[in-house]
Scaffold this motif. Structure first.
Motif, PDB file in Angstrom:
ATOM      1  N   GLU A 223       0.876  -1.183   0.000  1.00 44.31           N
ATOM      2  CA  GLU A 223       0.000   0.000   0.000  1.00 44.31           C
ATOM      3  C   GLU A 223       0.908   1.226   0.000  1.00 44.31           C
ATOM      4  O   GLU A 223       2.137   1.096   0.152  1.00 44.31           O
ATOM      5  CB  GLU A 223      -0.940  -0.011   1.215  1.00 44.31           C
ATOM      6  CG  GLU A 223      -0.238  -0.102   2.551  1.00 44.31           C
ATOM      7  CD  GLU A 223      -0.157   1.220   3.270  1.00 44.31           C
ATOM      8  OE1 GLU A 223      -1.199   1.848   3.472  1.00 44.31           O
ATOM      9  OE2 GLU A 223       0.963   1.641   3.626  1.00 44.31           O
TER      10      GLU A 223
ATOM     11  N   THR B 264       0.555   4.335   1.875  1.00 42.89           N
ATOM     12  CA  THR B 264       0.632   5.268   3.004  1.00 42.89           C
ATOM     13  C   THR B 264       1.975   5.200   3.740  1.00 42.89           C
ATOM     14  O   THR B 264       2.606   6.234   3.986  1.00 42.89           O
ATOM     15  CB  THR B 264      -0.524   5.011   3.990  1.00 42.89           C
ATOM     16  OG1 THR B 264      -1.733   4.916   3.235  1.00 42.89           O
ATOM     17  CG2 THR B 264      -0.644   6.119   5.014  1.00 42.89           C
TER      18      THR B 264
ATOM     19  N   ARG C 263       0.213  -7.429  -3.289  1.00 39.96           N
ATOM     20  CA  ARG C 263      -0.267  -8.230  -2.156  1.00 39.96           C
ATOM     21  C   ARG C 263      -0.447  -9.660  -2.627  1.00 39.96           C
ATOM     22  O   ARG C 263      -1.101  -9.904  -3.649  1.00 39.96           O
ATOM     23  CB  ARG C 263      -1.613  -7.699  -1.633  1.00 39.96           C
ATOM     24  CG  ARG C 263      -1.502  -6.317  -1.053  1.00 39.96           C
ATOM     25  CD  ARG C 263      -2.818  -5.836  -0.438  1.00 39.96           C
ATOM     26  NE  ARG C 263      -2.729  -4.394  -0.189  1.00 39.96           N
ATOM     27  CZ  ARG C 263      -3.734  -3.644   0.251  1.00 39.96           C
ATOM     28  NH1 ARG C 263      -4.910  -4.189   0.493  1.00 39.96           N
ATOM     29  NH2 ARG C 263      -3.557  -2.346   0.444  1.00 39.96           N
TER      30      ARG C 263
ATOM     31  N   GLU D 135      -2.436 -12.117  -2.484  1.00 38.74           N
ATOM     32  CA  GLU D 135      -3.790 -12.513  -2.121  1.00 38.74           C
ATOM     33  C   GLU D 135      -4.265 -13.592  -3.085  1.00 38.74           C
ATOM     34  O   GLU D 135      -3.665 -13.799  -4.133  1.00 38.74           O
ATOM     35  CB  GLU D 135      -4.737 -11.317  -2.248  1.00 38.74           C
ATOM     36  CG  GLU D 135      -4.435 -10.207  -1.277  1.00 38.74           C
ATOM     37  CD  GLU D 135      -5.567  -9.193  -1.185  1.00 38.74           C
ATOM     38  OE1 GLU D 135      -6.447  -9.383  -0.343  1.00 38.74           O
ATOM     39  OE2 GLU D 135      -5.569  -8.217  -1.951  1.00 38.74           O
TER      40      GLU D 135
ATOM     41  N   PHE E  66      -6.261  -8.437  -7.240  1.00 35.90           N
ATOM     42  CA  PHE E  66      -5.051  -8.789  -7.975  1.00 35.90           C
ATOM     43  C   PHE E  66      -3.857  -8.853  -7.033  1.00 35.90           C
ATOM     44  O   PHE E  66      -3.924  -8.377  -5.901  1.00 35.90           O
ATOM     45  CB  PHE E  66      -4.788  -7.738  -9.063  1.00 35.90           C
ATOM     46  CG  PHE E  66      -5.860  -7.701 -10.109  1.00 35.90           C
ATOM     47  CD1 PHE E  66      -5.744  -8.449 -11.272  1.00 35.90           C
ATOM     48  CD2 PHE E  66      -7.003  -6.928  -9.926  1.00 35.90           C
ATOM     49  CE1 PHE E  66      -6.745  -8.434 -12.225  1.00 35.90           C
ATOM     50  CE2 PHE E  66      -8.009  -6.907 -10.879  1.00 35.90           C
ATOM     51  CZ  PHE E  66      -7.877  -7.661 -12.031  1.00 35.90           C
TER      52      PHE E  66
ATOM     53  N   GLN F 267      -2.976   1.793  -7.353  1.00 36.18           N
ATOM     54  CA  GLN F 267      -3.746   2.692  -6.492  1.00 36.18           C
ATOM     55  C   GLN F 267      -3.427   4.135  -6.845  1.00 36.18           C
ATOM     56  O   GLN F 267      -2.298   4.469  -7.202  1.00 36.18           O
ATOM     57  CB  GLN F 267      -3.360   2.501  -5.021  1.00 36.18           C
ATOM     58  CG  GLN F 267      -3.989   1.318  -4.339  1.00 36.18           C
ATOM     59  CD  GLN F 267      -3.688   1.311  -2.837  1.00 36.18           C
ATOM     60  OE1 GLN F 267      -2.831   2.046  -2.354  1.00 36.18           O
ATOM     61  NE2 GLN F 267      -4.392   0.479  -2.106  1.00 36.18           N
TER      62      GLN F 267
ATOM     63  N   GLU G  14      -2.400  11.675   0.821  1.00 32.66           N
ATOM     64  CA  GLU G  14      -2.066  11.695   2.247  1.00 32.66           C
ATOM     65  C   GLU G  14      -1.850  13.155   2.622  1.00 32.66           C
ATOM     66  O   GLU G  14      -1.122  13.876   1.943  1.00 32.66           O
ATOM     67  CB  GLU G  14      -0.777  10.902   2.545  1.00 32.66           C
ATOM     68  CG  GLU G  14      -0.691   9.506   1.933  1.00 32.66           C
ATOM     69  CD  GLU G  14      -1.716   8.497   2.436  1.00 32.66           C
ATOM     70  OE1 GLU G  14      -2.403   8.771   3.447  1.00 32.66           O
ATOM     71  OE2 GLU G  14      -1.857   7.438   1.800  1.00 32.66           O
TER      72      GLU G  14
ATOM     73  N   ARG H 274     -11.811  -1.298   8.999  1.00 31.06           N
ATOM     74  CA  ARG H 274     -10.627  -1.275   8.139  1.00 31.06           C
ATOM     75  C   ARG H 274      -9.574  -2.308   8.545  1.00 31.06           C
ATOM     76  O   ARG H 274      -9.380  -2.593   9.711  1.00 31.06           O
ATOM     77  CB  ARG H 274      -9.977   0.123   8.102  1.00 31.06           C
ATOM     78  CG  ARG H 274     -10.938   1.242   7.829  1.00 31.06           C
ATOM     79  CD  ARG H 274     -11.293   1.357   6.379  1.00 31.06           C
ATOM     80  NE  ARG H 274     -10.109   1.545   5.575  1.00 31.06           N
ATOM     81  CZ  ARG H 274      -9.682   0.652   4.686  1.00 31.06           C
ATOM     82  NH1 ARG H 274     -10.330  -0.460   4.474  1.00 31.06           N
ATOM     83  NH2 ARG H 274      -8.603   0.897   3.998  1.00 31.06           N
TER      84      ARG H 274
ATOM     85  N   TYR I  87      -3.455   1.421  11.421  1.00 31.25           N
ATOM     86  CA  TYR I  87      -3.047   2.781  11.771  1.00 31.25           C
ATOM     87  C   TYR I  87      -4.156   3.809  11.980  1.00 31.25           C
ATOM     88  O   TYR I  87      -3.886   4.947  12.311  1.00 31.25           O
ATOM     89  CB  TYR I  87      -2.017   3.323  10.773  1.00 31.25           C
ATOM     90  CG  TYR I  87      -2.274   3.146   9.287  1.00 31.25           C
ATOM     91  CD1 TYR I  87      -3.356   3.717   8.660  1.00 31.25           C
ATOM     92  CD2 TYR I  87      -1.357   2.435   8.516  1.00 31.25           C
ATOM     93  CE1 TYR I  87      -3.539   3.582   7.290  1.00 31.25           C
ATOM     94  CE2 TYR I  87      -1.529   2.290   7.139  1.00 31.25           C
ATOM     95  CZ  TYR I  87      -2.621   2.864   6.534  1.00 31.25           C
ATOM     96  OH  TYR I  87      -2.787   2.732   5.185  1.00 31.25           O
ATOM     97  N   TYR I  88      -5.407   3.405  11.835  1.00 29.57           N
ATOM     98  CA  TYR I  88      -6.457   4.428  11.861  1.00 29.57           C
ATOM     99  C   TYR I  88      -6.868   4.904  13.255  1.00 29.57           C
ATOM    100  O   TYR I  88      -6.864   4.139  14.220  1.00 29.57           O
ATOM    101  CB  TYR I  88      -7.688   3.931  11.110  1.00 29.57           C
ATOM    102  CG  TYR I  88      -7.441   3.741   9.638  1.00 29.57           C
ATOM    103  CD1 TYR I  88      -7.218   4.826   8.801  1.00 29.57           C
ATOM    104  CD2 TYR I  88      -7.400   2.475   9.083  1.00 29.57           C
ATOM    105  CE1 TYR I  88      -6.970   4.662   7.459  1.00 29.57           C
ATOM    106  CE2 TYR I  88      -7.155   2.292   7.723  1.00 29.57           C
ATOM    107  CZ  TYR I  88      -6.940   3.393   6.919  1.00 29.57           C
ATOM    108  OH  TYR I  88      -6.692   3.223   5.582  1.00 29.57           O
TER     109      TYR I  88
ATOM    110  N   VAL J 220     -15.404  -2.718  -2.729  1.00 29.22           N
ATOM    111  CA  VAL J 220     -14.913  -1.480  -2.124  1.00 29.22           C
ATOM    112  C   VAL J 220     -14.014  -0.762  -3.139  1.00 29.22           C
ATOM    113  O   VAL J 220     -12.936  -1.220  -3.477  1.00 29.22           O
ATOM    114  CB  VAL J 220     -14.159  -1.741  -0.797  1.00 29.22           C
ATOM    115  CG1 VAL J 220     -13.704  -0.415  -0.190  1.00 29.22           C
ATOM    116  CG2 VAL J 220     -15.045  -2.489   0.181  1.00 29.22           C
ATOM    117  N   LEU J 221     -14.512   0.361  -3.633  1.00 22.43           N
ATOM    118  CA  LEU J 221     -13.790   1.087  -4.684  1.00 22.43           C
ATOM    119  C   LEU J 221     -12.633   1.891  -4.112  1.00 22.43           C
ATOM    120  O   LEU J 221     -11.610   2.074  -4.756  1.00 22.43           O
ATOM    121  CB  LEU J 221     -14.741   2.050  -5.401  1.00 22.43           C
ATOM    122  CG  LEU J 221     -15.875   1.439  -6.207  1.00 22.43           C
ATOM    123  CD1 LEU J 221     -16.710   2.543  -6.839  1.00 22.43           C
ATOM    124  CD2 LEU J 221     -15.332   0.514  -7.280  1.00 22.43           C
TER     125      LEU J 221
END
Ligand code: HAM
Length: 426
Positions: free
Chosen positions: A80, A82, A112, A114, A121, A126, A130, A257, A261-262, A281-282
């Motif tokens: 990701e 961030t 990832r 996955e 994918f 992305q 930030e 989420r 970190y949120y 989830v877009l």
């Protein structure tokens, strides 16, 4: 035959054009929002993601592409954006920049490991933003407004904004206690992952795809009942600003989420379009007021989000929205072999005057070339013969209306400017 790795894809032709169109649109949207572009490496030290994204998250515990480089360093392909942007913010001392807050955007591939499926994918792209240095709830609303306005610009209708708050540390601690108490008698019913989550990060139990039908999930305490005054006020303000911006949303306490970190605001925008797959989830994001500190920087609040390009393309397809059409202003056809070089020179000249121009490189005859111009959906065709070169008067055909024009060579650019602009304005 050698094949691409599982969970990856090639983008070319129409899909390539669509991607470029969306990326350009995002670029110009970010100019309007006055955010700065930032680019960070695709690989970073593994420690960054352990500290940044969190040890207990699926992303870090099960899904990273890790490798040891030739200097024996533990490296990870970024899962990701961030964590890398935060590392860059700290390393480049952007916190010392006098023009706070620091508002950044980025775009690029993430990795990832996955289980690949529709909308999921192993290499995906992305776009994200930030923002550092302010805990003003107005900024939470601004960040949420970016994907919503972008989807609106594209004409996407089936989108739903879900928001929630995880509160500050005090609220979260109280909530964590309540969750531990609630799930304790149900530990045996929970899946193995949730048993670990119980120990390490009980909030994430609420996010479990395996256990979500259990009765104890439905009766679990809700974060909204454990918020202290500061957290409540922050959330109320975010909602107030979303209302002001006319962004419809739903408060959904199950949005917790999958990243550690949120704090405070979290949100997801989902596609509620018939026929859209389960990975709906877009985009997603939220506030992270302790992340900069956790990664070794000064205490600095932050907020951001990221959207997946692949899921966006699927949503556009589902709603039959076409973007990034192939545009060709002119196709130059030499009438015979002697005019090929002249056609080639004219092609380059017109390109340098701002038009999209193409010609034949395969030895087609005039008929074949007209067919090719149709395949490209060229707006105009220029026929180049000996006569045209001698008299300096060109024959131009509107490929859509079939109308023909005789235009002096030195008036060509003015003619095309007028006609092609006219066509674009229609
Ligand atoms: P995330 O929810 O892990 O958040 O990912 C954000 C978006 O990336 C998802 O909503 C989805 O559209 C897309 N995405 C994630 N995984 C895949 C995949 N395997 N295949 C295709 N698309 C995928 C983050 O990454 C956070 N960094 C967002 C953020 C930024 N929070 C604050 N700032």
């Amino acid at each position: 035959m050698l094949q691409k790795p599982k969970g990856t894809y090639d983008a070319y032709g129409e899909k390539g054009r669509q991607i470029l169109y969306l990326e350009n649109l995002l670029h110009s949207l970010m100019e309007k929002y006055h955010y700065e572009y930032v680019r960070t490496p695709i690989f970073e030290s593994s420690e960054l993601f352990h500290r940044g994204v969190g040890e207990t998250t699926d992303i870090v515990s099960k899904e990273t592409y890790d490798f040891i480089d030739r200097g024996d360093r533990n490296m990870t392909l970024r899962p990701e954006g961030t964590a890398g942007v935060v590392r860059s913010y700290i390393e480049n001392k952007m916190y010392g920049n006098p023009s706070q807050p620091v508002k950044t955007w980025y775009m690029g591939p993430m990795y990832r490991y996955e289980r690949p499926q529709s909308g999921r994918f192993r290499e995906f792209y992305q776009f994200g933003v930030e923002v550092f240095g302010t805990d003003n709830p107005m900024m939470d609303a601004e960040v949420i407004s970016i994907p919503v306005n972008f989807y609106r610009l594209l004409g996407l209708k089936g989108i739903k904004v879900n928001i929630n708050t995880l509160g500050d540390t005090e609220s979260r601690t109280a909530y964590r206690e309540a969750l531990l108490e609630h799930f304790h008698p149900h530990l045996d019913e929970l899946c193995e992952d949730c048993k670990t989550r119980y120990e390490k990060n009980p909030l994430r139990i609420l996010d479990c795809k395996v256990d979500h039908e259990l009765e104890c999930m439905k009766t679990a305490p809700r974060i909204l009942d454990y918020l202290n005054e500061t957290s409540k006020t922050h959330f109320e303000e975010v909602k107030k600003y979303l209302d002001l911006l006319e962004i419809p949303y739903q408060v959904n306490p199950n949005v917790v989420r999958g990243l550690d970190y949120y704090t405070h605001t979290v949100f997801e925008v989902e596609a509620s379009i018939e026929g859209f797959g389960s990975q709906n989830v877009l985009c997603a994001g939220g506030r992270y007021n302790h992340l900069v500190e956790n990664i070794g920087g000064p205490s600095t609040p932050g907020v951001g989000f990221a959207l997946g390009m692949e899921r966006l393309l699927s949503a556009l397809e589902c709603e039959h929205i076409t973007v990034g059409e192939d545009i060709l202003n002119l196709y130059i056809i030499p009438v015979d072999e002697s005019q090929i070089s002249n056609a080639f020179a004219l092609t380059q000249e017109l390109r340098m005057n701002g038009f999209s121009v193409d010609m034949d490189y395969m030895g087609r005859n005039v008929k074949g070339n007209f067919k090719q111009a149709d395949r490209f959906n060229a707006s105009f065709v220029i026929l180049l013969g000996e006569e045209e070169v001698k008299t300096n008067i060109l024959t131009i055909k509107d490929n859509h209306t079939q109308e023909q024009y005789q235009v002096k060579k030195d008036e060509l650019i003015a003619f095309l400017d007028a006609h092609i602009v006219e066509e674009h304005d229609e």
